[in-house]
Design a protein around this motif. Structure first.
Motif, PDB file in Angstrom:
ATOM      1  N   GLY A  26     -69.155  60.120  -1.419  1.00  0.00           N
ATOM      2  CA  GLY A  26     -70.295  60.981  -1.791  1.00  0.00           C
ATOM      3  C   GLY A  26     -70.381  62.591  -1.293  1.00  0.00           C
ATOM      4  N   ASN A  27     -69.226  62.510  -0.524  1.00  0.00           N
ATOM      5  CA  ASN A  27     -69.311  64.157   0.072  1.00  0.00           C
ATOM      6  C   ASN A  27     -68.538  64.765  -0.928  1.00  0.00           C
ATOM      7  OD1 ASN A  27     -70.564  63.379   2.388  1.00  0.00           O
ATOM      8  ND2 ASN A  27     -68.646  63.371   3.699  1.00  0.00           N
ATOM      9  N   LEU A  28     -68.838  66.197  -0.865  1.00  0.00           N
ATOM     10  CA  LEU A  28     -68.216  67.293  -1.919  1.00  0.00           C
ATOM     11  C   LEU A  28     -66.657  67.399  -1.560  1.00  0.00           C
ATOM     12  CD1 LEU A  28     -68.880  69.103  -4.240  1.00  0.00           C
ATOM     13  CD2 LEU A  28     -69.386  70.744  -2.404  1.00  0.00           C
ATOM     14  N   SER A  29     -65.965  67.557  -2.289  1.00  0.00           N
ATOM     15  CA  SER A  29     -64.563  67.407  -1.992  1.00  0.00           C
ATOM     16  C   SER A  29     -63.860  68.814  -2.695  1.00  0.00           C
ATOM     17  CB  SER A  29     -63.475  66.238  -2.694  1.00  0.00           C
ATOM     18  OG  SER A  29     -63.733  66.549  -4.275  1.00  0.00           O
ATOM     19  N   GLU A  30     -64.485  69.305  -3.626  1.00  0.00           N
ATOM     20  CA  GLU A  30     -64.167  70.497  -4.194  1.00  0.00           C
ATOM     21  C   GLU A  30     -65.179  71.373  -4.970  1.00  0.00           C
ATOM     22  OE1 GLU A  30     -60.016  71.984  -6.289  1.00  0.00           O
ATOM     23  OE2 GLU A  30     -61.053  70.473  -7.327  1.00  0.00           O
ATOM     24  N   TRP A  50     -58.672  87.537   0.778  1.00  0.00           N
ATOM     25  CA  TRP A  50     -58.063  86.534   1.772  1.00  0.00           C
ATOM     26  C   TRP A  50     -58.624  85.013   1.380  1.00  0.00           C
ATOM     27  CZ3 TRP A  50     -55.073  87.699   5.551  1.00  0.00           C
ATOM     28  CH2 TRP A  50     -54.701  88.977   5.695  1.00  0.00           C
ATOM     29  N   TRP A  51     -57.815  84.337   1.702  1.00  0.00           N
ATOM     30  CA  TRP A  51     -57.991  82.512   1.587  1.00  0.00           C
ATOM     31  C   TRP A  51     -57.685  82.245   3.009  1.00  0.00           C
ATOM     32  CZ3 TRP A  51     -58.393  79.120  -2.594  1.00  0.00           C
ATOM     33  CH2 TRP A  51     -58.694  79.740  -3.660  1.00  0.00           C
ATOM     34  N   LYS A  52     -58.626  81.294   3.617  1.00  0.00           N
ATOM     35  CA  LYS A  52     -58.709  80.533   4.856  1.00  0.00           C
ATOM     36  C   LYS A  52     -58.581  79.114   4.649  1.00  0.00           C
ATOM     37  CE  LYS A  52     -61.782  84.257   6.701  1.00  0.00           C
ATOM     38  NZ  LYS A  52     -63.101  84.257   7.430  1.00  0.00           N
ATOM     39  N   THR A  53     -57.442  78.746   5.514  1.00  0.00           N
ATOM     40  CA  THR A  53     -57.303  77.259   5.475  1.00  0.00           C
ATOM     41  C   THR A  53     -57.841  76.831   6.961  1.00  0.00           C
ATOM     42  OG1 THR A  53     -55.455  77.588   3.995  1.00  0.00           O
ATOM     43  CG2 THR A  53     -55.442  75.430   5.283  1.00  0.00           C
ATOM     44  N   LYS A 111     -61.876  72.737   4.004  1.00  0.00           N
ATOM     45  CA  LYS A 111     -60.254  72.585   4.051  1.00  0.00           C
ATOM     46  C   LYS A 111     -59.707  73.899   3.755  1.00  0.00           C
ATOM     47  CE  LYS A 111     -56.684  69.788   2.480  1.00  0.00           C
ATOM     48  NZ  LYS A 111     -56.367  68.570   1.496  1.00  0.00           N
ATOM     49  N   LYS A 112     -60.352  74.610   2.648  1.00  0.00           N
ATOM     50  CA  LYS A 112     -59.678  75.875   2.185  1.00  0.00           C
ATOM     51  C   LYS A 112     -60.743  76.707   1.235  1.00  0.00           C
ATOM     52  CE  LYS A 112     -55.541  76.148   1.027  1.00  0.00           C
ATOM     53  NZ  LYS A 112     -54.093  76.293   0.896  1.00  0.00           N
ATOM     54  N   GLU A 156     -61.759  80.079 -17.109  1.00  0.00           N
ATOM     55  CA  GLU A 156     -60.902  80.617 -16.176  1.00  0.00           C
ATOM     56  C   GLU A 156     -61.763  80.596 -14.858  1.00  0.00           C
ATOM     57  OE1 GLU A 156     -60.097  84.725 -17.263  1.00  0.00           O
ATOM     58  OE2 GLU A 156     -58.474  84.106 -18.420  1.00  0.00           O
ATOM     59  N   GLN A 157     -60.901  80.334 -13.599  1.00  0.00           N
ATOM     60  CA  GLN A 157     -61.545  80.175 -12.310  1.00  0.00           C
ATOM     61  C   GLN A 157     -61.948  81.796 -12.030  1.00  0.00           C
ATOM     62  OE1 GLN A 157     -58.965  77.257 -10.097  1.00  0.00           O
ATOM     63  NE2 GLN A 157     -61.004  77.124  -9.183  1.00  0.00           N
ATOM     64  N   ASN A 158     -63.099  81.843 -11.754  1.00  0.00           N
ATOM     65  CA  ASN A 158     -63.551  83.100 -11.122  1.00  0.00           C
ATOM     66  C   ASN A 158     -64.511  82.981  -9.924  1.00  0.00           C
ATOM     67  OD1 ASN A 158     -62.533  85.564 -12.793  1.00  0.00           O
ATOM     68  ND2 ASN A 158     -63.361  84.355 -14.541  1.00  0.00           N
ATOM     69  N   ASP A 159     -64.535  83.811  -9.054  1.00  0.00           N
ATOM     70  CA  ASP A 159     -65.611  83.843  -7.851  1.00  0.00           C
ATOM     71  C   ASP A 159     -65.046  82.865  -6.948  1.00  0.00           C
ATOM     72  OD1 ASP A 159     -67.966  84.586  -6.540  1.00  0.00           O
ATOM     73  OD2 ASP A 159     -69.096  83.625  -7.842  1.00  0.00           O
ATOM     74  N   SER A 160     -66.006  82.441  -6.013  1.00  0.00           N
ATOM     75  CA  SER A 160     -65.707  81.602  -4.854  1.00  0.00           C
ATOM     76  C   SER A 160     -65.104  80.035  -5.194  1.00  0.00           C
ATOM     77  CB  SER A 160     -66.908  81.400  -3.963  1.00  0.00           C
ATOM     78  OG  SER A 160     -67.934  80.778  -4.503  1.00  0.00           O
ATOM     79  N   TYR A 161     -64.399  79.694  -4.264  1.00  0.00           N
ATOM     80  CA  TYR A 161     -63.535  78.260  -4.315  1.00  0.00           C
ATOM     81  C   TYR A 161     -63.718  77.758  -2.989  1.00  0.00           C
ATOM     82  CZ  TYR A 161     -60.056  74.556  -4.450  1.00  0.00           C
ATOM     83  OH  TYR A 161     -59.585  73.633  -4.247  1.00  0.00           O
ATOM     84  N   LYS A 162     -63.994  76.486  -2.961  1.00  0.00           N
ATOM     85  CA  LYS A 162     -64.077  75.901  -1.764  1.00  0.00           C
ATOM     86  C   LYS A 162     -63.551  74.502  -1.608  1.00  0.00           C
ATOM     87  CE  LYS A 162     -67.474  77.995   1.244  1.00  0.00           C
ATOM     88  NZ  LYS A 162     -68.514  77.649   2.059  1.00  0.00           N
TER      89      LYS A 162
END
Length: 86
Positions: A18-22, A58-61, A45-46, A30-36
């Motif tokens: 049930g936890n969010l994975s993405e 900047w992307w953080k891992t 994770k990212k 088209e993907q736009n804006d924030s991604y996690k």
């Protein structure tokens, strides 16, 4: 949500527990804006930003404990700078 047969809005995927994975944002397919993306334990994770399907800025891992392991700067989907943490 679909507008003119294109996906528009927030897209979320979940682990079996049930936890969010993405989580991603779309404008007209088209993907736009924030991604996690997340680990199954809920830690990030990212994270970063898309603009017209390209990674930008900047992307953080992170590792599964939440420690920052890498920062990558993207321009038009290409890494232009990379920093790693020990």
């Amino acid at each position: 949500e679909f507008l003119f047969n294109d996906y528009h809005g927030v897209d979320k995927h979940y682990f079996p527990n049930g936890n969010l994975s993405e989580q991603a944002h779309y404008d007209y397919d088209e993907q736009n804006d924030s991604y996690k993306s997340f680990y199954e334990n809920g830690k990030v994770k990212k994270e970063g930003t898309y603009y017209m399907d390209d990674k930008v800025g900047w992307w953080k891992t992170y590792d599964s404990t939440g420690k920052l392991t890498e920062e990558a700067k993207y321009q038009d989907g290409v890494i232009v700078e990379l920093k790693t943490s020990k």
